[in-house]
Design a protein around this motif. Sequence first.
Motif, PDB file in Angstrom:
ATOM      1  N   ALA A 154       0.836  -1.203   0.000  1.00 33.54           N
ATOM      2  CA  ALA A 154       0.000   0.000   0.000  1.00 33.54           C
ATOM      3  C   ALA A 154       0.868   1.248   0.000  1.00 33.54           C
ATOM      4  O   ALA A 154       1.939   1.275   0.585  1.00 33.54           O
ATOM      5  N   VAL A 155       0.380   2.274  -0.653  1.00 33.28           N
ATOM      6  CA  VAL A 155       1.190   3.475  -0.826  1.00 33.28           C
ATOM      7  C   VAL A 155       0.483   4.762  -0.399  1.00 33.28           C
ATOM      8  O   VAL A 155       1.120   5.787  -0.231  1.00 33.28           O
ATOM      9  N   SER A 156      -0.815   4.748  -0.174  1.00 29.91           N
ATOM     10  CA  SER A 156      -1.539   5.993   0.097  1.00 29.91           C
ATOM     11  C   SER A 156      -1.057   6.695   1.361  1.00 29.91           C
ATOM     12  O   SER A 156      -0.904   7.924   1.374  1.00 29.91           O
ATOM     13  N   THR A 157      -0.795   5.965   2.430  1.00 36.45           N
ATOM     14  CA  THR A 157      -0.371   6.594   3.675  1.00 36.45           C
ATOM     15  C   THR A 157       0.976   7.284   3.512  1.00 36.45           C
ATOM     16  O   THR A 157       1.168   8.410   3.968  1.00 36.45           O
ATOM     17  N   VAL A 158       1.903   6.618   2.837  1.00 42.25           N
ATOM     18  CA  VAL A 158       3.234   7.194   2.620  1.00 42.25           C
ATOM     19  C   VAL A 158       3.128   8.463   1.770  1.00 42.25           C
ATOM     20  O   VAL A 158       3.714   9.497   2.102  1.00 42.25           O
ATOM     21  N   LEU A 159       2.374   8.405   0.682  1.00 44.30           N
ATOM     22  CA  LEU A 159       2.255   9.572  -0.191  1.00 44.30           C
ATOM     23  C   LEU A 159       1.497  10.711   0.469  1.00 44.30           C
ATOM     24  O   LEU A 159       1.849  11.884   0.293  1.00 44.30           O
ATOM     25  N   ALA A 160       0.469  10.405   1.241  1.00 44.79           N
ATOM     26  CA  ALA A 160      -0.277  11.450   1.941  1.00 44.79           C
ATOM     27  C   ALA A 160       0.614  12.141   2.970  1.00 44.79           C
ATOM     28  O   ALA A 160       0.620  13.371   3.080  1.00 44.79           O
ATOM     29  N   ALA A 161       1.382  11.355   3.716  1.00 42.77           N
ATOM     30  CA  ALA A 161       2.283  11.932   4.714  1.00 42.77           C
ATOM     31  C   ALA A 161       3.344  12.805   4.038  1.00 42.77           C
ATOM     32  O   ALA A 161       3.655  13.906   4.503  1.00 42.77           O
ATOM     33  N   TYR A 162       3.884  12.322   2.932  1.00 47.95           N
ATOM     34  CA  TYR A 162       4.892  13.105   2.214  1.00 47.95           C
ATOM     35  C   TYR A 162       4.290  14.396   1.668  1.00 47.95           C
ATOM     36  O   TYR A 162       4.882  15.475   1.811  1.00 47.95           O
ATOM     37  N   ALA A 163       3.121  14.302   1.045  1.00 44.94           N
ATOM     38  CA  ALA A 163       2.481  15.501   0.479  1.00 44.94           C
ATOM     39  C   ALA A 163       2.223  16.535   1.563  1.00 44.94           C
ATOM     40  O   ALA A 163       2.490  17.728   1.381  1.00 44.94           O
ATOM     41  N   TRP A 164       1.706  16.088   2.715  1.00 44.82           N
ATOM     42  CA  TRP A 164       1.414  17.036   3.784  1.00 44.82           C
ATOM     43  C   TRP A 164       2.702  17.618   4.364  1.00 44.82           C
ATOM     44  O   TRP A 164       2.763  18.818   4.672  1.00 44.82           O
ATOM     45  N   ALA A 165       3.758  16.817   4.485  1.00 41.35           N
ATOM     46  CA  ALA A 165       5.041  17.322   4.965  1.00 41.35           C
ATOM     47  C   ALA A 165       5.578  18.395   4.024  1.00 41.35           C
ATOM     48  O   ALA A 165       6.131  19.409   4.464  1.00 41.35           O
ATOM     49  N   ARG A 166       5.415  18.190   2.723  1.00 39.51           N
ATOM     50  CA  ARG A 166       5.865  19.202   1.743  1.00 39.51           C
ATOM     51  C   ARG A 166       5.056  20.478   1.877  1.00 39.51           C
ATOM     52  O   ARG A 166       5.600  21.580   1.788  1.00 39.51           O
ATOM     53  N   VAL A 167       3.747  20.355   2.078  1.00 37.73           N
ATOM     54  CA  VAL A 167       2.910  21.549   2.271  1.00 37.73           C
ATOM     55  C   VAL A 167       3.398  22.334   3.487  1.00 37.73           C
ATOM     56  O   VAL A 167       3.582  23.551   3.426  1.00 37.73           O
ATOM     57  N   LEU A 168       3.622  21.642   4.600  1.00 35.39           N
ATOM     58  CA  LEU A 168       4.078  22.323   5.808  1.00 35.39           C
ATOM     59  C   LEU A 168       5.451  22.964   5.609  1.00 35.39           C
ATOM     60  O   LEU A 168       5.691  24.086   6.060  1.00 35.39           O
ATOM     61  N   ALA A 169       6.351  22.258   4.933  1.00 34.69           N
ATOM     62  CA  ALA A 169       7.677  22.814   4.674  1.00 34.69           C
ATOM     63  C   ALA A 169       7.582  24.057   3.788  1.00 34.69           C
ATOM     64  O   ALA A 169       8.247  25.074   4.051  1.00 34.69           O
ATOM     65  N   ASP A 170       6.759  23.989   2.755  1.00 36.83           N
ATOM     66  CA  ASP A 170       6.601  25.145   1.865  1.00 36.83           C
ATOM     67  C   ASP A 170       5.961  26.330   2.593  1.00 36.83           C
ATOM     68  O   ASP A 170       6.349  27.480   2.382  1.00 36.83           O
ATOM     69  N   LEU A 171       4.981  26.061   3.453  1.00 39.79           N
ATOM     70  CA  LEU A 171       4.368  27.134   4.242  1.00 39.79           C
ATOM     71  C   LEU A 171       5.388  27.759   5.187  1.00 39.79           C
ATOM     72  O   LEU A 171       5.422  28.980   5.362  1.00 39.79           O
ATOM     73  N   ASP A 172       6.225  26.931   5.783  1.00 37.11           N
ATOM     74  CA  ASP A 172       7.258  27.426   6.671  1.00 37.11           C
ATOM     75  C   ASP A 172       8.227  28.334   5.918  1.00 37.11           C
ATOM     76  O   ASP A 172       8.574  29.422   6.395  1.00 37.11           O
ATOM     77  N   ASP A 173       8.651  27.908   4.735  1.00 37.20           N
ATOM     78  CA  ASP A 173       9.559  28.723   3.909  1.00 37.20           C
ATOM     79  C   ASP A 173       8.893  30.035   3.496  1.00 37.20           C
ATOM     80  O   ASP A 173       9.524  31.100   3.549  1.00 37.20           O
ATOM     81  N   LEU A 174       7.654  29.968   3.079  1.00 35.16           N
ATOM     82  CA  LEU A 174       6.924  31.175   2.677  1.00 35.16           C
ATOM     83  C   LEU A 174       6.793  32.144   3.849  1.00 35.16           C
ATOM     84  O   LEU A 174       7.020  33.348   3.697  1.00 35.16           O
ATOM     85  N   ALA A 175       6.439  31.625   5.006  1.00 33.66           N
ATOM     86  CA  ALA A 175       6.305  32.478   6.189  1.00 33.66           C
ATOM     87  C   ALA A 175       7.641  33.130   6.538  1.00 33.66           C
ATOM     88  O   ALA A 175       7.687  34.329   6.859  1.00 33.66           O
ATOM     89  N   ALA A 176       8.720  32.371   6.458  1.00 28.03           N
ATOM     90  CA  ALA A 176      10.047  32.918   6.765  1.00 28.03           C
ATOM     91  C   ALA A 176      10.401  34.045   5.803  1.00 28.03           C
ATOM     92  O   ALA A 176      10.918  35.088   6.229  1.00 28.03           O
ATOM     93  N   ARG A 177      10.114  33.849   4.519  1.00 32.03           N
ATOM     94  CA  ARG A 177      10.398  34.907   3.531  1.00 32.03           C
ATOM     95  C   ARG A 177       9.592  36.170   3.812  1.00 32.03           C
ATOM     96  O   ARG A 177      10.046  37.279   3.540  1.00 32.03           O
ATOM     97  N   ARG A 178       8.403  36.006   4.362  1.00 28.81           N
ATOM     98  CA  ARG A 178       7.533  37.152   4.659  1.00 28.81           C
ATOM     99  C   ARG A 178       7.709  37.685   6.072  1.00 28.81           C
ATOM    100  O   ARG A 178       7.028  38.619   6.472  1.00 28.81           O
ATOM    101  N   GLY A 179       8.592  37.068   6.845  1.00 33.68           N
ATOM    102  CA  GLY A 179       8.833  37.521   8.201  1.00 33.68           C
ATOM    103  C   GLY A 179       7.709  37.197   9.168  1.00 33.68           C
ATOM    104  O   GLY A 179       7.528  37.882  10.171  1.00 33.68           O
ATOM    105  N   VAL A 180       6.973  36.132   8.893  1.00 36.60           N
ATOM    106  CA  VAL A 180       5.849  35.723   9.737  1.00 36.60           C
ATOM    107  C   VAL A 180       6.260  34.507  10.544  1.00 36.60           C
ATOM    108  O   VAL A 180       6.867  33.579  10.019  1.00 36.60           O
ATOM    109  N   ASP A 181       5.924  34.511  11.837  1.00 34.63           N
ATOM    110  CA  ASP A 181       6.202  33.365  12.688  1.00 34.63           C
ATOM    111  C   ASP A 181       4.904  32.585  12.844  1.00 34.63           C
ATOM    112  O   ASP A 181       4.003  32.994  13.576  1.00 34.63           O
TER     113      ASP A 181
END
Length: 134
Positions: free
Chosen positions: A73-100
């Motif tokens: 099965a692959v759905s759990t692994v891909l869902a976890a990875y996709a959500w981790a990427r979303v959180l990482a991208d949000l973190d990077d975006l917030a850092a660029r905008r100076g938001v904590d």
Amino acid sequence: MFSTSGRNPYPVEVARECAARDVPVIAVTSARASRGAAARTDTTLADHATLVLDTRVPPGDVLHPAERPRTAAVSTVLAAYAWARVLADLDDLAARRGVDLPRWTSANVPGGDEVNAALLARYRHRVPELTGGA
């Protein structure tokens, strides 16, 4: 965020209720797998989502053996990875905008437990289940 590759009724019911209350819903799911799954509800998770992240998991949620998949099965692994990427991208975006952002922090990094305790205190009135309340 809700994740399912099939038509599990519980995430669908929660997503439906959130959407009815104008709470944004992000669904991590597979349109292909949902279409191929036995219907357990009259709608799918994606039907109630504000945003859908499609993992493109095949019907049956299995990959091996390639000629006639029945395991791996692959759905759990891909869902976890996709959500981790979303959180990482949000973190990077917030850092660029100076938001904590108020975000859960790994307990394995210095100060992580303290950050998380402060978040629990800050949001316990909105999500009492976080601290064992009802």
